[in-house]
Design an enzyme around this catalytic site. Sequence first.
Site, PDB file in Angstrom:
ATOM      1  N   TRP A 325      15.941 -34.849   8.379  1.00  0.00           N
ATOM      2  CA  TRP A 325      15.868 -36.230   8.883  1.00  0.00           C
ATOM      3  C   TRP A 325      14.810 -37.023   8.113  1.00  0.00           C
ATOM      4  O   TRP A 325      14.971 -38.219   7.869  1.00  0.00           O
ATOM      5  CB  TRP A 325      15.526 -36.228  10.372  1.00  0.00           C
ATOM      6  CG  TRP A 325      15.363 -37.589  10.980  1.00  0.00           C
ATOM      7  CD1 TRP A 325      16.333 -38.369  11.542  1.00  0.00           C
ATOM      8  CD2 TRP A 325      14.153 -38.353  11.083  1.00  0.00           C
ATOM      9  NE1 TRP A 325      15.803 -39.558  11.983  1.00  0.00           N
ATOM     10  CE2 TRP A 325      14.472 -39.574  11.721  1.00  0.00           C
ATOM     11  CE3 TRP A 325      12.830 -38.126  10.698  1.00  0.00           C
ATOM     12  CZ2 TRP A 325      13.514 -40.557  11.971  1.00  0.00           C
ATOM     13  CZ3 TRP A 325      11.879 -39.098  10.948  1.00  0.00           C
ATOM     14  CH2 TRP A 325      12.224 -40.303  11.592  1.00  0.00           C
ATOM     15  N   HIS A 326      13.735 -36.347   7.711  1.00  0.00           N
ATOM     16  CA  HIS A 326      12.634 -37.039   7.057  1.00  0.00           C
ATOM     17  C   HIS A 326      12.968 -37.499   5.642  1.00  0.00           C
ATOM     18  O   HIS A 326      12.345 -38.439   5.137  1.00  0.00           O
ATOM     19  CB  HIS A 326      11.386 -36.155   7.031  1.00  0.00           C
ATOM     20  CG  HIS A 326      10.647 -36.120   8.324  1.00  0.00           C
ATOM     21  ND1 HIS A 326      11.010 -35.290   9.357  1.00  0.00           N
ATOM     22  CD2 HIS A 326       9.573 -36.822   8.772  1.00  0.00           C
ATOM     23  CE1 HIS A 326      10.184 -35.474  10.382  1.00  0.00           C
ATOM     24  NE2 HIS A 326       9.312 -36.404  10.051  1.00  0.00           N
ATOM     25  N   GLY A 327      13.916 -36.849   4.994  1.00  0.00           N
ATOM     26  CA  GLY A 327      14.241 -37.307   3.654  1.00  0.00           C
ATOM     27  C   GLY A 327      15.220 -36.403   2.946  1.00  0.00           C
ATOM     28  O   GLY A 327      15.381 -35.231   3.294  1.00  0.00           O
TER      29      GLY A 327
END
Length: 477
Positions: A325-327
């Site tokens: 989700w973060h990248g």
Amino acid sequence: MFFNSLHFAIFLPIVFILYWTIASKSKKHQNYILIFASYYFYSCWDFKFLFLLIFSTFLCYFLAIQIENSKTLSARKFWLWLCVSMNLGFLGIFKYYNFFATSFSELLQSVGLNSSPLLLKVILPVGISFYTFHGLSYIIDIYYKRIETEKNFVDYSLFVSYFPLLVAGPIERATHLLPQLKEKRKFNFEKAKEGIYQIIWGLVKKVVIADSCANYANAIFDNYNSMNSLSLILGAVYFAFQIYGDFSGYSDIALGTSKLFGIDLLKNFNYPYFSRDIAEFWRKWHISLTTWFRDYLYIPLGGSKGSKWFKVRNTFLIFLVSGFWHGANWTFIAWGLINALYFIPLLLLKRNRKNVEDFNLGFNFSSLQIIFNILLTFIITCFAWIFFRAKTIQDAFQYIRRLFENGIFSEQYFSIQRYNHELLTLLLVFVLVEWNNRTRNEPISGKYSWVKLSLCLAAILALGVFSDYKEFIYFQF
């Protein structure tokens, strides 16, 4: 428009004055002011992506009504999965398409097949992960009949796009935010004062702590091949405080800004670096995302019920998805995997809920044990942050390899023309202040509040003038 910009310093008072003067007569007028302000706030990054935000809002609004009006379970499921797949589809195209295309091309090249992937030349719409999750939580709650659909389109639009939380959270729930938007807000001076204090403390975290640490962390991570072991250790520590000051600072500014309009947002941080184990850390770091994954992914997968294998599987899935989700980078997936490996032993030994109560320190052995556990948790967290900060997996492993192999612990003079002394002193003061604040509702209020306020403003002005690092880390997510 950044929270720490002159643009926002002009924008916020104008919205505040309009909100509590010409719009104060009714809830409808208040919400109209906030929705127009939110759309303007978002369009300041890229006006074209405002249409993507509006389309996502329309999509969830109308499909939620379809779900509620459906007569059969199969129809409800159809509209749910249509909404989920379309929202995740847009998120996947903008955020993950190039990552998958490049990774697949590299896989083909590793087995001797030539490949030239077709990449999208578009920038990532700011805040897309956050407003997508706002909409998904709403649509899932509708499906499970936890809430009723919101018929007022303006109120629902404001829930999705409310500007304090639009680009970096916290990730709000309809059950918490929508009822506040359905009622007329009355001005409360004490609440507004709390909001101003929280904004200022958030700016201290961002401008004074995070931006100062960013200068050092960037100098070390960008030149790790020439850094000795001491500098590499400090680089991980500096980034740990950078990302904490940056993201928790943003959250404080968001919560404080919202209080100016009489609206409470979810608390997103609860002094995570004073955690006694990694499970406690994840109950206190990015709380809105952690609880989102718990409620909408972990529990539907079975949670901690069933066999040990199911518990381990679900835990790994949650952390891997959280990392992704973060990248769109293997470094974030590795970071999620490392945190899962930290967490699994606690889960299997049934110690993941051990440290849920607050604690106090005294002159005894148990306090020494608490301090040791806090330091150990911080150390392993810093180790995981290396993967989060590194540009590639190879850079992360080379960074760690040099950290252990170099063996030189003398202080270095950095390219930014500074030693570590001033920053380490600043971080020590910050840690002591945070330790004192962990049992307080507001960091600045209370005894000698005007003295603390003056010191905070002086620090922001003194260091903010010389800071070239303006962006918030989580804007890229």
